[in-house]
Design an enzyme around this catalytic site. Structure first.
Site, short mmCIF file in Angstrom:
data_model
loop_
_atom_site.label_atom_id
_atom_site.label_comp_id
_atom_site.label_asym_id
_atom_site.label_seq_id
_atom_site.Cartn_x
_atom_site.Cartn_y
_atom_site.Cartn_z
N HIS A 175 35.54 53.54 46.01
CA HIS A 175 36.23 53.07 45.76
C HIS A 175 37.41 53.14 46.75
CE1 HIS A 175 34.23 49.23 43.40
NE2 HIS A 175 33.29 50.30 42.70
N ASP A 383 45.38 55.03 49.86
CA ASP A 383 44.78 54.13 49.20
C ASP A 383 43.61 53.18 49.30
OD1 ASP A 383 44.64 52.00 46.74
OD2 ASP A 383 46.58 51.18 46.91
P1 ADQ Z 1 43.31 50.77 41.86
O1 ADQ Z 1 43.56 52.70 42.30
O2 ADQ Z 1 43.55 50.93 40.13
O3 ADQ Z 1 42.13 50.85 42.63
P2 ADQ Z 1 44.14 48.00 42.72
O4 ADQ Z 1 43.14 48.39 43.81
O5 ADQ Z 1 45.02 48.46 43.28
O6 ADQ Z 1 44.53 50.09 42.23
O7 ADQ Z 1 43.75 47.80 41.99
C1 ADQ Z 1 44.28 47.65 40.75
C2 ADQ Z 1 44.11 46.34 39.84
O8 ADQ Z 1 45.41 46.40 38.65
C3 ADQ Z 1 44.45 45.22 40.36
O9 ADQ Z 1 43.72 43.98 40.19
C4 ADQ Z 1 46.50 44.65 39.25
O10 ADQ Z 1 46.09 43.07 39.38
C5 ADQ Z 1 45.69 45.26 38.05
N1 ADQ Z 1 47.08 46.22 37.89
C6 ADQ Z 1 47.90 46.75 38.10
N2 ADQ Z 1 49.23 47.41 37.81
C7 ADQ Z 1 48.67 46.33 36.17
C8 ADQ Z 1 49.37 45.27 35.61
N3 ADQ Z 1 51.03 46.47 34.94
N4 ADQ Z 1 49.14 44.36 34.49
C9 ADQ Z 1 47.73 43.36 34.95
N5 ADQ Z 1 46.78 44.61 35.47
C10 ADQ Z 1 48.01 45.56 36.29
C11 ADQ Z 1 40.57 51.44 42.83
C12 ADQ Z 1 41.12 51.78 44.49
C13 ADQ Z 1 41.87 50.93 45.20
C14 ADQ Z 1 40.83 50.11 44.96
C15 ADQ Z 1 40.15 49.14 43.94
C16 ADQ Z 1 38.90 48.51 44.02
O11 ADQ Z 1 42.43 52.73 44.14
O12 ADQ Z 1 41.96 51.17 46.33
O13 ADQ Z 1 41.40 48.19 46.14
O14 ADQ Z 1 39.30 50.72 43.21
O15 ADQ Z 1 37.99 48.70 44.54
#
Ligand code: ADQ
Length: 516
Positions: A175, A383
């Protein structure tokens, strides 16, 4: 998604179904007793795939206990899907999770060599705990299960299973980003890690760039040789390497945003804005997300645009994560200080430029906040994909969409190239992008949004999930013959390599697993 059935006692043998899907991930979204899936898009999509084929989701319970090896697995069945989790010890957690996964693999894969903390006991712990997980999983496996391992916590899983004699088709999806050989080779046990990945049948990445970086690691280390585009051979067996960009549940998220008008939090937010434009940032509190640089960019924007003061509010929603890792605690302080400085420099008695919260926000409210925001500020330094960027776009109203400012170094930039793309290290450039976004005509906003939304509808999380599973389950005979067919992306990876049965012990030798 239809509600799940309630858990029932383990009365039938889990393993007599054929061709099940087995998902392995560090955290397992075991449904609550009420049967509701406790999860966002990824868990929902995987859960749907599991229900479709029948299957098992296996991983860590989230708990530590000292008698973990002796304790039976906690297995719960919900219709055709079983969830099996195991405790690990506190030492395991410190070494495997906090130590190696989050202080070696995470920073190196995010190009932050300055934030690594290596220790031999952590490296050994990582391989030891993977071996432990593999041994706990082994009795649950059926010969024709498709096994899909997720993320950097479990890189050695296939090699461990091969060592035990499993010839199942095993796929791995990373990921997070995968860097070039020059950077990746900084990892402790680098060669073992690369060899471990060669034990899978399919190794999937978020972007073609990550896949190409990994391919370069394979060839530079002499671990595998390319035998066709996206196909490699190591120790007499073939495997696929490709890009499978992850998506979101686009339509469902757009609907949640449309339905969010009456959500109490969304209403409170709207009232408190008093007509000001909203800029939103939503990220875990992680140094990969570029939050300090983003706040500095907003500071620079306010400095350069006096007329914008008191007309715009920046909301940063940032739940704390991994506070057990020292580099994360340092960052928590740094972000809080920057917020304080910006509010001190520009705020007024009736206006705080930055609103900063460490709270988690429910998905409905989050969708509503995105929809209300004129600008989505998604500027990670690095990311894998970044789902927030995709969620922000999906949440926009078609007649008056907001503008996404997106880091060039997020995997999402490969698809969302109609965003304003920025280099997040260049604070003044990001400040300029904020000014441009706030000034953008509705025609230009619509044009950019329409292009991005089309990509999101085309590549939702269901398609990602189905694409990976199809590739993993692909016809082995076709793969052997089709090794020289092109396969740049996951879509093109429609043939998979023939599985090769390793004798117990072979894998151990050829993959060089570190034992403690
Ligand atoms: P993350 O590093 O966690 O994931 P991201 O892809 O942005 O990053 O996903 C975060 C998720 O958490 C999103 O669905 C977002 O809505 C949710 N989220 C964040 N802050 C929140 C809050 N305060 N309240 C509720 N929900 C919140 C890892 C990798 C990424 C990759 C994903 C999926 O680092 O690059 O995109 O996995 O493969």
């Amino acid at each position: 998604m239809a509600p799940m059935t309630s858990p029932r006692s383990r009365t039938k043998n889990l393993f007599h179904d054929s061709g099940r899907l087995v998902v392995v991930s560090n955290r397992v979204p075991v449904p609550s007793g009420a049967g509701a899936p406790s999860a966002g898009g990824l868990a929902v999509a995987l859960d749907a795939a599991l229900k479709d084929r029948g299957g098992l989701w296996f991983g860590w319970s989230g708990e530590t206990s000292e008698d973990n090896g002796a304790k039976p697995l906690d297995i719960r069945e919900f219709g055709p899907v079983s969830y099996a989790v195991t405790d690990i010890t506190q030492r395991d957690l410190d070494e495997y999770y906090a130590g190696f996964a989050n202080r070696a693999l995470w920073p190196v894969c995010h190009y932050r060599l300055d934030l690594t903390g290596f220790a031999r006991k952590n490296t050994a712990g990582y391989f030891r705990v993977n071996d432990f997980f593999a041994r706990r999983l082994a009795p649950l496996l059926h010969a024709d299960d498709l096994i899909w391992v997720h993320d950097y916590h479990f890189i050695p899983m296939a090699a461990n299973l091969r060592q035990m004699g499993f010839a199942n088709r095993i796929g791995f999806f990373l990921h997070i980003p995968w860097p070039s050989p020059d950077l990746a080779s900084v990892l402790p046990a680098y060669e073992t890690i690369i060899r471990s990945l060669a034990a899978y049948d399919v190794v999937g990445f978020q972007t073609p760039q990550d896949a190409a970086n990994f391919a370069a690691c394979l060839t530079r280390e002499g671990v595998a040789r390319p035998v066709g585009e996206g196909v490699f051979e190591a120790s007499g067996r073939r495997f696929r390497v490709g890009a499978f960009p992850i998506g979101i549940e686009t339509e469902a998220f757009a609907k949640a945003a449309r339905d969010s008008e009456r959500n109490p939090l969304v209403r409170r937010m709207r009232e408190s804005l008093q007509g000001r434009s909203l800029i939103i940032g939503v990220d875990r509190l992680d140094y990969s997300k570029g939050i300090p640089q983003r706040i500095e960019a907003f500071h620079a924007f306010l400095e350069a645009n006096a007329a914008a003061r008191n007309r715009v509010s920046y909301l940063q929603v940032t739940p704390k994560s991994r506070s057990e890792v020292p580099e994360y605690r340092t960052m928590q302080r740094e972000v809080a200080e920057l917020v304080g400085r910006t509010n001190g420099d520009f705020g007024d008695i009736d206006w705080a430029p930055v609103r900063y919260t460490n709270k988690n926000v429910g998905r409905a409210a989050l969708a509503g906040l995105y929809r209300m925001a004129r600008v989505g500020l998604v500027t990670p330094l690095r990311d894998g994909m970044n789902l927030v960027a995709k969620e922000y776009v999906a949440a926009q109203p078609s007649e008056d969409p907001g503008v996404l400012i997106l880091s060039r170094f997020a995997g999402a930039a490969h698809e969302l190239d109609s965003a304003i793309l920025v280099n997040p290290y260049d604070v003044e450039a990001t400040a300029g992008a904020i000014a441009r976004a706030l000034d953008m005509s509705v025609e230009e906003r619509k044009e950019r949004w329409t292009a991005m939304m089309a990509r999101l509808k085309d590549n939702g999380v269901d398609r990602w999930c189905a694409g990976f599973i199809e590739t993993l389950a692909g016809d082995p005979a076709a793969a052997a013959a089709g090794a020289d067919e092109g396969a740049e992306t996951g879509d093109a990876l429609d043939h998979a390599p023939a599985p090769v049965r390793l004798r117990a012990g072979d894998a151990y030798r050829s993959f060089g697993i570190v034992k403690n």
